[in-house]
Design a protein around this motif. Sequence first.
Motif, PDB file in Angstrom:
ATOM      1  N   CYS A  98       1.238  -1.242   0.186  1.00 34.73           N
ATOM      2  CA  CYS A  98       0.000   0.119  -0.193  1.00 34.73           C
ATOM      3  C   CYS A  98       0.548   1.066  -0.055  1.00 34.73           C
ATOM      4  O   CYS A  98       0.426   2.590   0.147  1.00 34.73           O
ATOM      5  CB  CYS A  98      -0.712   0.162   1.581  1.00 34.73           C
ATOM      6  SG  CYS A  98       0.006   0.039   3.295  1.00 34.73           S
ATOM      7  N   THR A  99       2.460   1.146  -0.310  1.00 37.74           N
ATOM      8  CA  THR A  99       3.321   2.323  -0.214  1.00 37.74           C
ATOM      9  C   THR A  99       2.567   3.339  -1.263  1.00 37.74           C
ATOM     10  O   THR A  99       2.366   3.178  -2.063  1.00 37.74           O
ATOM     11  CB  THR A  99       4.243   2.018  -0.516  1.00 37.74           C
ATOM     12  OG1 THR A  99       5.237   0.855   0.464  1.00 37.74           O
ATOM     13  CG2 THR A  99       5.373   3.130   0.008  1.00 37.74           C
ATOM     14  N   VAL A 100       2.575   4.566  -0.315  1.00 37.64           N
ATOM     15  CA  VAL A 100       2.255   5.615  -1.239  1.00 37.64           C
ATOM     16  C   VAL A 100       2.970   6.799  -0.860  1.00 37.64           C
ATOM     17  O   VAL A 100       3.778   6.883   0.168  1.00 37.64           O
ATOM     18  CB  VAL A 100       0.948   6.559  -1.123  1.00 37.64           C
ATOM     19  CG1 VAL A 100       0.206   5.298  -2.215  1.00 37.64           C
ATOM     20  CG2 VAL A 100       0.768   7.128   0.200  1.00 37.64           C
ATOM     21  N   LEU A 101       3.496   7.875  -1.790  1.00 35.61           N
ATOM     22  CA  LEU A 101       4.722   9.196  -1.149  1.00 35.61           C
ATOM     23  C   LEU A 101       3.692  10.249  -0.900  1.00 35.61           C
ATOM     24  O   LEU A 101       1.940  10.657  -1.208  1.00 35.61           O
ATOM     25  CB  LEU A 101       4.962   9.657  -2.351  1.00 35.61           C
ATOM     26  CG  LEU A 101       5.556   8.454  -3.891  1.00 35.61           C
ATOM     27  CD1 LEU A 101       6.450   9.157  -4.306  1.00 35.61           C
ATOM     28  CD2 LEU A 101       7.341   8.103  -1.864  1.00 35.61           C
ATOM     29  N   ASN A 103       3.543  14.599   0.587  1.00 37.86           N
ATOM     30  CA  ASN A 103       5.078  15.411   0.868  1.00 37.86           C
ATOM     31  C   ASN A 103       6.337  14.281   0.443  1.00 37.86           C
ATOM     32  O   ASN A 103       7.743  14.940   0.969  1.00 37.86           O
ATOM     33  CB  ASN A 103       5.231  16.082   1.859  1.00 37.86           C
ATOM     34  CG  ASN A 103       3.650  16.373   2.296  1.00 37.86           C
ATOM     35  OD1 ASN A 103       2.979  17.407   1.778  1.00 37.86           O
ATOM     36  ND2 ASN A 103       3.570  16.669   3.465  1.00 37.86           N
ATOM     37  N   GLY A 104       6.434  13.695  -0.699  1.00 35.64           N
ATOM     38  CA  GLY A 104       8.000  13.297  -1.367  1.00 35.64           C
ATOM     39  C   GLY A 104       8.265  12.246  -0.411  1.00 35.64           C
ATOM     40  O   GLY A 104       8.927  11.276  -0.372  1.00 35.64           O
ATOM     41  N   ARG A 105       7.701  12.004   0.700  1.00 35.56           N
ATOM     42  CA  ARG A 105       8.586  10.263   1.793  1.00 35.56           C
ATOM     43  C   ARG A 105       7.587   9.175   2.022  1.00 35.56           C
ATOM     44  O   ARG A 105       5.803   9.635   1.749  1.00 35.56           O
ATOM     45  CB  ARG A 105       8.433  11.028   3.526  1.00 35.56           C
ATOM     46  CG  ARG A 105       8.918  12.438   3.159  1.00 35.56           C
ATOM     47  CD  ARG A 105       9.426  11.920   4.304  1.00 35.56           C
ATOM     48  NE  ARG A 105       9.565  11.027   5.493  1.00 35.56           N
ATOM     49  CZ  ARG A 105       9.403  11.427   7.251  1.00 35.56           C
ATOM     50  NH1 ARG A 105       9.909  12.969   7.846  1.00 35.56           N
ATOM     51  NH2 ARG A 105      10.456  10.240   7.413  1.00 35.56           N
ATOM     52  N   ARG A 106       7.842   8.395   1.523  1.00 34.88           N
ATOM     53  CA  ARG A 106       6.954   7.120   1.907  1.00 34.88           C
ATOM     54  C   ARG A 106       6.317   7.133   2.880  1.00 34.88           C
ATOM     55  O   ARG A 106       6.991   6.470   3.638  1.00 34.88           O
ATOM     56  CB  ARG A 106       7.730   5.731   1.247  1.00 34.88           C
ATOM     57  CG  ARG A 106       8.859   5.769   1.862  1.00 34.88           C
ATOM     58  CD  ARG A 106      10.049   4.715   0.773  1.00 34.88           C
ATOM     59  NE  ARG A 106      11.334   4.663   1.850  1.00 34.88           N
ATOM     60  CZ  ARG A 106      12.105   3.336   1.659  1.00 34.88           C
ATOM     61  NH1 ARG A 106      12.294   1.838   1.065  1.00 34.88           N
ATOM     62  NH2 ARG A 106      13.330   2.995   2.363  1.00 34.88           N
ATOM     63  N   ILE A 107       4.453   5.866   3.181  1.00 31.37           N
ATOM     64  CA  ILE A 107       4.486   5.848   4.359  1.00 31.37           C
ATOM     65  C   ILE A 107       3.396   4.935   3.723  1.00 31.37           C
ATOM     66  O   ILE A 107       3.221   4.581   2.351  1.00 31.37           O
ATOM     67  CB  ILE A 107       3.135   6.932   4.426  1.00 31.37           C
ATOM     68  CG1 ILE A 107       2.328   7.164   3.771  1.00 31.37           C
ATOM     69  CG2 ILE A 107       4.084   7.895   4.540  1.00 31.37           C
ATOM     70  CD1 ILE A 107       1.252   7.592   4.423  1.00 31.37           C
ATOM     71  N   ASN A 108       3.006   4.161   4.844  1.00 31.39           N
ATOM     72  CA  ASN A 108       1.651   2.629   4.175  1.00 31.39           C
ATOM     73  C   ASN A 108       1.177   2.934   4.528  1.00 31.39           C
ATOM     74  O   ASN A 108       0.570   3.488   5.607  1.00 31.39           O
ATOM     75  CB  ASN A 108       2.702   1.614   5.524  1.00 31.39           C
ATOM     76  CG  ASN A 108       3.680   0.974   5.086  1.00 31.39           C
ATOM     77  OD1 ASN A 108       3.811   0.406   4.636  1.00 31.39           O
ATOM     78  ND2 ASN A 108       4.362   0.456   6.341  1.00 31.39           N
ATOM     79  N   GLY A 155       3.561  -0.671  -5.176  1.00 31.57           N
ATOM     80  CA  GLY A 155       4.708  -0.603  -3.503  1.00 31.57           C
ATOM     81  C   GLY A 155       6.213  -0.544  -3.575  1.00 31.57           C
ATOM     82  O   GLY A 155       6.253   0.662  -3.386  1.00 31.57           O
ATOM     83  N   GLN A 156       6.186  -1.412  -4.603  1.00 30.05           N
ATOM     84  CA  GLN A 156       7.695  -1.460  -5.015  1.00 30.05           C
ATOM     85  C   GLN A 156       7.969  -0.094  -5.113  1.00 30.05           C
ATOM     86  O   GLN A 156       9.016   0.586  -5.050  1.00 30.05           O
ATOM     87  CB  GLN A 156       7.917  -2.144  -5.572  1.00 30.05           C
ATOM     88  CG  GLN A 156       7.613  -4.304  -4.298  1.00 30.05           C
ATOM     89  CD  GLN A 156       8.355  -4.469  -3.901  1.00 30.05           C
ATOM     90  OE1 GLN A 156       9.880  -3.710  -3.891  1.00 30.05           O
ATOM     91  NE2 GLN A 156       7.996  -5.801  -3.566  1.00 30.05           N
ATOM     92  N   ILE A 157       7.135   0.701  -6.603  1.00 34.43           N
ATOM     93  CA  ILE A 157       7.815   1.307  -7.033  1.00 34.43           C
ATOM     94  C   ILE A 157       8.358   2.574  -6.388  1.00 34.43           C
ATOM     95  O   ILE A 157       8.453   3.591  -6.183  1.00 34.43           O
ATOM     96  CB  ILE A 157       7.344   1.462  -8.103  1.00 34.43           C
ATOM     97  CG1 ILE A 157       7.313   0.091  -9.456  1.00 34.43           C
ATOM     98  CG2 ILE A 157       7.228   2.341  -9.421  1.00 34.43           C
ATOM     99  CD1 ILE A 157       6.283   0.531 -10.402  1.00 34.43           C
ATOM    100  N   CYS A 158       6.835   2.991  -5.641  1.00 27.40           N
ATOM    101  CA  CYS A 158       6.418   4.492  -4.932  1.00 27.40           C
ATOM    102  C   CYS A 158       7.952   4.199  -3.861  1.00 27.40           C
ATOM    103  O   CYS A 158       8.271   5.246  -2.895  1.00 27.40           O
ATOM    104  CB  CYS A 158       5.363   4.195  -4.372  1.00 27.40           C
ATOM    105  SG  CYS A 158       3.994   4.793  -5.733  1.00 27.40           S
ATOM    106  N   SER A 159       7.782   3.427  -3.449  1.00 18.95           N
ATOM    107  CA  SER A 159       8.823   3.360  -1.910  1.00 18.95           C
ATOM    108  C   SER A 159       9.928   2.857  -2.873  1.00 18.95           C
ATOM    109  O   SER A 159      10.725   3.712  -1.788  1.00 18.95           O
ATOM    110  CB  SER A 159       9.017   1.518  -1.529  1.00 18.95           C
ATOM    111  OG  SER A 159       9.706   1.335  -0.240  1.00 18.95           O
TER     112      SER A 159
END
Length: 219
Positions: A98-101, A103-108, A155-159
């Motif tokens: 479920c990883t998204v960005l 403010n530029g930082r990755r989060i679950n 999620g892999q790509i966003c992370s």
Amino acid sequence: MDDNAPTRPSRRAILQAGAATGLLFASVAPAAVRESRAAQAVPGAATPLATRPVTLRVNAEVYTLSLDPRTTVLDALRHEIGLTGSKKGCDHGQCGACTVLINGRRINSCLALAVMHEDDDITTIEGLANDEKLHPMQAAFVARDGFQCGYCTPGQICSAVGMLQEVRAGWPSHASQDVAAPMTTLTDAEIRERMSGNICRCAAYPNIVAAIHYAAKEA
């Protein structure tokens, strides 16, 4: 021995009679009693809360939603906005699908409440590309075959995008040889450590590492 003396029932007969009696009472128990017992078996059932307006800025577009305050960013993206690229895997912040960005930082996003991110810039896998032109990380995953079933790939790509920004900012990891160095050398060990929160059940890890190397060199 008196032949007319009553015989004692065997232990097996007693157990069988008890079981039959229990089944009889269970079958004729009043419905109200059964419902009461069922309610007690599931304590703390969630009760709906009043919804409140929540404004989210996702992929440079603004969405005004009416949400239960307990709604996660992931559920808001998938069920309210219709952006289904971010996947719900474990729903416990353990798989990274479920990883998204933000403010530029990755989060679950399965662990983040939507109401906490009204003034933030949320970027999903759908927002990385520039119209028809893929983001360099997306292109790298295609070029290096960094996926199999594809479920974890968003999620892999966003992370990976967020991870490269952390490397450029000089953030060390447990694999860093010199935590005081202004820039970390992006070795295989660094990539594996920094991407360890993203699980690929197809085990495409070698190609994922290769894709991140490729994107880093292109950048």
